[in-house]
Design a protein around this motif. Sequence first.
Motif, PDB file in Angstrom:
ATOM      1  N   ALA A   8       0.853  -1.179   0.000  1.00 20.79           N
ATOM      2  CA  ALA A   8       0.000   0.000   0.000  1.00 20.79           C
ATOM      3  C   ALA A   8       0.891   1.231   0.000  1.00 20.79           C
ATOM      4  O   ALA A   8       2.055   1.181   0.413  1.00 20.79           O
ATOM      5  CB  ALA A   8      -0.905  -0.009   1.223  1.00 20.79           C
ATOM      6  N   PRO A   9       0.364   2.365  -0.441  1.00 14.51           N
ATOM      7  CA  PRO A   9       1.160   3.597  -0.477  1.00 14.51           C
ATOM      8  C   PRO A   9       1.732   3.928   0.894  1.00 14.51           C
ATOM      9  O   PRO A   9       1.023   3.924   1.900  1.00 14.51           O
ATOM     10  CB  PRO A   9       0.145   4.647  -0.921  1.00 14.51           C
ATOM     11  N   GLY A  10       3.031   4.184   0.920  1.00  9.31           N
ATOM     12  CA  GLY A  10       3.682   4.564   2.161  1.00  9.31           C
ATOM     13  C   GLY A  10       3.951   3.424   3.116  1.00  9.31           C
ATOM     14  O   GLY A  10       4.431   3.641   4.234  1.00  9.31           O
ATOM     15  N   LYS A  11       3.669   2.209   2.694  1.00 11.03           N
ATOM     16  CA  LYS A  11       3.878   1.047   3.564  1.00 11.03           C
ATOM     17  C   LYS A  11       4.829   0.056   2.916  1.00 11.03           C
ATOM     18  O   LYS A  11       5.056   0.078   1.708  1.00 11.03           O
ATOM     19  CB  LYS A  11       2.551   0.365   3.884  1.00 11.03           C
ATOM     20  N   GLN A  12       5.356  -0.844   3.744  1.00  8.41           N
ATOM     21  CA  GLN A  12       6.235  -1.880   3.221  1.00  8.41           C
ATOM     22  C   GLN A  12       5.423  -2.985   2.565  1.00  8.41           C
ATOM     23  O   GLN A  12       4.248  -3.197   2.875  1.00  8.41           O
ATOM     24  CB  GLN A  12       7.077  -2.465   4.359  1.00  8.41           C
ATOM     25  N   ARG A  13       6.084  -3.697   1.676  1.00  5.56           N
ATOM     26  CA  ARG A  13       5.432  -4.840   1.053  1.00  5.56           C
ATOM     27  C   ARG A  13       5.193  -5.904   2.120  1.00  5.56           C
ATOM     28  O   ARG A  13       6.052  -6.170   2.949  1.00  5.56           O
ATOM     29  CB  ARG A  13       6.315  -5.401  -0.058  1.00  5.56           C
ATOM     30  N   THR A  53      -6.678  -2.041  -0.238  1.00  2.29           N
ATOM     31  CA  THR A  53      -6.167  -1.303  -1.385  1.00  2.29           C
ATOM     32  C   THR A  53      -4.650  -1.355  -1.398  1.00  2.29           C
ATOM     33  O   THR A  53      -3.996  -1.004  -0.418  1.00  2.29           O
ATOM     34  CB  THR A  53      -6.629   0.160  -1.340  1.00  2.29           C
ATOM     35  N   ALA A  54      -4.096  -1.816  -2.511  1.00  2.00           N
ATOM     36  CA  ALA A  54      -2.639  -1.971  -2.625  1.00  2.00           C
ATOM     37  C   ALA A  54      -2.307  -2.458  -4.029  1.00  2.00           C
ATOM     38  O   ALA A  54      -3.193  -2.833  -4.796  1.00  2.00           O
ATOM     39  CB  ALA A  54      -2.130  -2.974  -1.604  1.00  2.00           C
ATOM     40  N   GLY A  87       6.517 -10.486 -10.004  1.00  2.00           N
ATOM     41  CA  GLY A  87       5.796  -9.836 -11.085  1.00  2.00           C
ATOM     42  C   GLY A  87       5.839  -8.330 -10.892  1.00  2.00           C
ATOM     43  O   GLY A  87       6.392  -7.822  -9.915  1.00  2.00           O
ATOM     44  N   ARG A  88       5.244  -7.625 -11.831  1.00  2.04           N
ATOM     45  CA  ARG A  88       5.251  -6.157 -11.771  1.00  2.04           C
ATOM     46  C   ARG A  88       4.118  -5.604 -10.927  1.00  2.04           C
ATOM     47  O   ARG A  88       4.117  -4.425 -10.582  1.00  2.04           O
ATOM     48  CB  ARG A  88       5.190  -5.583 -13.183  1.00  2.04           C
ATOM     49  N   GLY A  89       3.163  -6.439 -10.612  1.00  2.00           N
ATOM     50  CA  GLY A  89       2.083  -6.010  -9.741  1.00  2.00           C
ATOM     51  C   GLY A  89       0.827  -5.591 -10.479  1.00  2.00           C
ATOM     52  O   GLY A  89       0.870  -5.201 -11.649  1.00  2.00           O
ATOM     53  N   THR A  90      -0.292  -5.680  -9.776  1.00  2.00           N
ATOM     54  CA  THR A  90      -1.567  -5.221 -10.301  1.00  2.00           C
ATOM     55  C   THR A  90      -2.279  -4.448  -9.186  1.00  2.00           C
ATOM     56  O   THR A  90      -2.303  -4.881  -8.030  1.00  2.00           O
ATOM     57  CB  THR A  90      -2.418  -6.399 -10.813  1.00  2.00           C
ATOM     58  N   GLN A  91      -2.831  -3.321  -9.545  1.00  2.19           N
ATOM     59  CA  GLN A  91      -3.445  -2.430  -8.556  1.00  2.19           C
ATOM     60  C   GLN A  91      -4.858  -2.896  -8.221  1.00  2.19           C
ATOM     61  O   GLN A  91      -5.668  -3.159  -9.123  1.00  2.19           O
ATOM     62  CB  GLN A  91      -3.502  -1.005  -9.088  1.00  2.19           C
ATOM     63  N   VAL A  92      -5.127  -2.985  -6.932  1.00  7.28           N
ATOM     64  CA  VAL A  92      -6.480  -3.249  -6.450  1.00  7.28           C
ATOM     65  C   VAL A  92      -6.882  -2.071  -5.577  1.00  7.28           C
ATOM     66  O   VAL A  92      -6.187  -1.737  -4.616  1.00  7.28           O
ATOM     67  CB  VAL A  92      -6.551  -4.558  -5.647  1.00  7.28           C
ATOM     68  N   THR A  93      -7.983  -1.453  -5.931  1.00  7.66           N
ATOM     69  CA  THR A  93      -8.476  -0.311  -5.177  1.00  7.66           C
ATOM     70  C   THR A  93      -9.873  -0.621  -4.671  1.00  7.66           C
ATOM     71  O   THR A  93     -10.758  -0.957  -5.465  1.00  7.66           O
ATOM     72  CB  THR A  93      -8.503   0.955  -6.038  1.00  7.66           C
ATOM     73  N   VAL A  94     -10.057  -0.514  -3.365  1.00  9.88           N
ATOM     74  CA  VAL A  94     -11.349  -0.801  -2.751  1.00  9.88           C
ATOM     75  C   VAL A  94     -11.930   0.515  -2.255  1.00  9.88           C
ATOM     76  O   VAL A  94     -11.341   1.180  -1.390  1.00  9.88           O
ATOM     77  CB  VAL A  94     -11.218  -1.795  -1.593  1.00  9.88           C
ATOM     78  N   SER A  95     -13.060   0.892  -2.809  1.00  9.44           N
ATOM     79  CA  SER A  95     -13.692   2.154  -2.432  1.00  9.44           C
ATOM     80  C   SER A  95     -14.685   1.932  -1.305  1.00  9.44           C
ATOM     81  O   SER A  95     -15.358   0.895  -1.231  1.00  9.44           O
ATOM     82  CB  SER A  95     -14.396   2.763  -3.641  1.00  9.44           C
TER      83      SER A  95
END
Length: 116
Positions: A39-44, A89-90, A107-115
């Motif tokens: 997540a933004p600003g957090k570690q994997r 969300t991450a 992998g390069r990652g895929t964005q998941v956004t939960v509103s």
Amino acid sequence: VQLVESGGGLVQAGGSRGLSCAASGRIFAINTMGWYRQAPGKQRELVATITRGGRTNYADVVKGRFTISRDNAKNKMYLQMNSLKPEDTAVYYCNVIMELTREEYWGRGTQVTVSS
């Protein structure tokens, strides 16, 4: 070895989403496959892992909501995410560790956004 994630996107809180990871290249056998997220600003962080024999491990925060699975013949891995929360969300990353060499790939990652 190349890993390609798919299935990310925008989903409402309480909804579901399925992610896939396809591995290709010079693959003899994959030992452990796993999903991680950042997540933004957090570690994997670890989400879930699954061994070649099917033994699974989940982060406490996703237990009971997420299910990891894999298809050894197709070198594919899946993550079914239910009851999603905004804190899920991450960017979700696929990770594999090879059977013989213990080499690790991402992998390069895929964005998941939960509103909310």
